[in-house]
Motif scaffolding. Structure first.
Motif, short mmCIF file in Angstrom:
data_model
loop_
_atom_site.label_atom_id
_atom_site.label_comp_id
_atom_site.label_asym_id
_atom_site.label_seq_id
_atom_site.Cartn_x
_atom_site.Cartn_y
_atom_site.Cartn_z
N ILE A 48 8.26 -7.30 3.10
CA ILE A 48 8.98 -7.63 4.37
C ILE A 48 10.70 -7.66 4.05
CG2 ILE A 48 9.81 -9.92 5.77
CD1 ILE A 48 6.54 -9.72 5.98
N ALA A 49 10.84 -8.46 2.63
CA ALA A 49 12.11 -8.46 2.62
C ALA A 49 13.06 -7.40 2.39
CB ALA A 49 11.80 -9.67 0.70
N ALA A 50 12.36 -6.58 2.34
CA ALA A 50 13.29 -5.29 1.72
C ALA A 50 13.75 -4.85 2.78
CB ALA A 50 12.69 -4.14 1.43
N TRP A 57 2.30 -12.47 9.08
CA TRP A 57 2.24 -11.99 7.74
C TRP A 57 1.68 -13.25 6.94
CZ3 TRP A 57 -0.80 -10.70 3.82
CH2 TRP A 57 -0.65 -10.97 2.05
N ASP A 58 2.44 -14.38 7.15
CA ASP A 58 2.30 -15.85 7.08
C ASP A 58 1.24 -16.20 7.74
OD1 ASP A 58 4.68 -15.94 5.77
OD2 ASP A 58 5.99 -16.73 7.57
N LEU A 59 0.28 -15.58 8.50
CA LEU A 59 -0.85 -16.54 9.33
C LEU A 59 -1.78 -16.23 8.35
CD1 LEU A 59 -2.27 -17.70 11.28
CD2 LEU A 59 -2.10 -15.67 13.09
N TYR A 60 -1.74 -14.60 7.75
CA TYR A 60 -2.57 -13.49 8.00
C TYR A 60 -2.85 -13.55 6.26
CZ TYR A 60 -5.58 -9.34 7.14
OH TYR A 60 -7.44 -8.68 6.88
N LYS A 61 -2.00 -14.11 5.44
CA LYS A 61 -1.39 -14.21 3.80
C LYS A 61 -2.83 -14.80 3.93
CE LYS A 61 1.01 -14.66 0.12
NZ LYS A 61 2.59 -14.91 -0.49
N PRO A 62 -3.18 -16.22 3.70
CA PRO A 62 -4.17 -17.13 3.18
C PRO A 62 -5.75 -16.77 3.15
CG PRO A 62 -2.12 -18.34 4.71
CD PRO A 62 -2.12 -16.86 4.99
N GLN A 63 -6.22 -15.64 4.40
CA GLN A 63 -7.26 -15.25 4.29
C GLN A 63 -7.74 -14.01 4.11
OE1 GLN A 63 -8.70 -16.40 8.72
NE2 GLN A 63 -5.90 -17.18 9.48
N LEU A 64 -6.00 -12.77 3.14
CA LEU A 64 -6.29 -11.67 3.18
C LEU A 64 -8.02 -11.72 2.50
CD1 LEU A 64 -3.65 -9.42 2.01
CD2 LEU A 64 -6.12 -8.99 0.92
N GLY A 65 -8.11 -12.12 0.70
CA GLY A 65 -9.22 -11.89 0.41
C GLY A 65 -10.54 -12.50 0.81
N LYS A 69 -7.93 -2.22 -3.37
CA LYS A 69 -9.09 -1.28 -4.37
C LYS A 69 -10.29 -1.76 -3.23
CE LYS A 69 -8.29 -4.08 -8.81
NZ LYS A 69 -6.83 -4.96 -8.56
N VAL A 70 -10.48 -1.60 -2.35
CA VAL A 70 -11.13 -1.28 -1.09
C VAL A 70 -10.85 0.08 -0.34
CG1 VAL A 70 -12.40 -3.25 -1.15
CG2 VAL A 70 -10.50 -2.73 0.04
N SER A 71 -11.86 0.89 0.36
CA SER A 71 -10.74 1.95 1.43
C SER A 71 -10.74 1.94 2.15
CB SER A 71 -12.89 2.98 1.15
OG SER A 71 -13.60 1.86 1.91
N TRP A 72 -10.35 0.10 2.67
CA TRP A 72 -9.80 0.23 4.34
C TRP A 72 -8.40 -0.70 3.95
CZ3 TRP A 72 -14.50 -2.05 2.50
CH2 TRP A 72 -14.30 -3.52 2.14
N PRO A 73 -7.39 -0.79 4.76
CA PRO A 73 -6.58 -1.32 4.76
C PRO A 73 -6.42 -3.11 3.93
CG PRO A 73 -5.72 0.04 6.09
CD PRO A 73 -7.49 0.26 6.00
N VAL A 74 -6.17 -3.38 3.52
CA VAL A 74 -6.36 -4.66 3.10
C VAL A 74 -5.27 -5.66 4.30
CG1 VAL A 74 -7.31 -5.06 0.87
CG2 VAL A 74 -4.92 -4.99 0.65
N VAL A 75 -4.40 -4.81 4.75
CA VAL A 75 -3.16 -5.45 5.45
C VAL A 75 -2.83 -4.26 6.20
CG1 VAL A 75 -0.65 -6.67 5.55
CG2 VAL A 75 -2.44 -6.98 3.98
N ASP A 76 -2.75 -4.60 7.11
CA ASP A 76 -2.94 -3.82 8.71
C ASP A 76 -2.02 -4.08 9.91
OD1 ASP A 76 -1.62 -1.55 10.20
OD2 ASP A 76 -4.22 -0.47 9.51
N LEU A 77 -0.50 -4.60 9.80
CA LEU A 77 -0.44 -5.69 10.74
C LEU A 77 0.87 -5.36 11.81
CD1 LEU A 77 0.48 -9.08 8.30
CD2 LEU A 77 -1.98 -8.29 9.63
N ARG A 78 0.92 -4.97 13.21
CA ARG A 78 1.56 -3.93 13.68
C ARG A 78 2.77 -5.05 15.14
NH1 ARG A 78 -1.60 0.51 15.96
NH2 ARG A 78 -0.66 0.52 17.53
#
Length: 224
Positions: free
Chosen positions: A144-146, A195-203, A170-179
């Motif tokens: 995002i910074a980039a 991403w700010d919303l999703y980041k704390p819940q990713l794990g 490490k898993v077969s699906w995208p751990v982040v897929d935001l559009r």
């Protein structure tokens, strides 16, 4: 009509990309990544087949440069395409066909590559690469910074309307897929807010898939 970045996190091995365009739903057609293999962006008069083909070639042992060279050799109408790739070792490669639109250019370094077409100026991809390399934190924060750095030096020649970010681990699906498929505002900022919303819940979302007995609840109806 598009600019993008593919990248690898040297610390975690995560792979991902971010992309934005004046066209609708750019991430649906142009962003591809496979855990432990690589990430590919295919853009400029897009052929979505090139993303999975590039990943297949890297999964079969080719480096990013070898995979892109093979696509350049075998793909039809490759002179119209831009293809960016990063592999599991952080090696990068870019193909920009001579029929790329408007101002088009590219930049790359270890673990990161950027390219675009219909750009406001030829410094945008280098600003994106520099933005990634100078940022810290999670690879999504760095992507995002980039992209923000690319916008800051001009971005696309006209307004962008869609964007996306995809990350594999490490898993077969995208751990982040935001559009953000369309907005009259800045789609990169829309992705940043997601991403700010999703980041704390990713794990937790990964844990729910692997072993829901240990997954936390977030207190929404039906989420127990």
């Amino acid at each position: 009509m598009t600019f993008s970045i593919v990248a690898r996190c040297a610390e975690t091995g995560m792979l991902g990309l971010a992309i934005s365009s004046s066209s609708p739903a750019v991430a649906a057609r142009c962003s591809y990544a496979r855990a432990g293999i690589g990430a590919v962006a295919t853009q400029n008069v897009t052929d979505p087949r090139l993303g999975p083909l590039g990943l297949d070639l890297m999964e079969n042992g080719l480096s990013a440069a070898e995979a892109v060279a093979e696509l350049r050799r075998t793909a039809r109408f490759i002179e119209y395409r831009q293809v960016l790739a990063v592999d599991r070792n952080g090696l990068t490669a870019i193909h920009s066909g001579p029929n790329s639109l408007g101002i088009w250019t590219q930049a790359q370094a270890e673990n990161v590559a950027s390219g675009g077409n219909m750009l406001a100026n030829d410094g945008v991809p280098q600003a994106i690469v520099d933005g990634f390399l100078s940022a810290g934190g999670h690879i999504a924060d760095r992507l995002i910074a980039a992209m923000r750095a690319g916008i800051a030096v001009g971005g696309e020649a006209g307004p962008v309307h869609s964007a996306g970010i995809k990350i594999v681990d490490k898993v077969s699906w995208p751990v982040v897929d935001l559009r953000c498929d369309w907005t009259e505002d800045c789609p990169i900022e829309a992705i940043a807010s997601l991403w700010d919303l999703y980041k704390p819940q990713l794990g937790a979302y990964v844990q729910r898939a692997l072993d829901p007995r240990e997954a936390p609840s977030y207190g929404v109806p039906g989420d127990e």
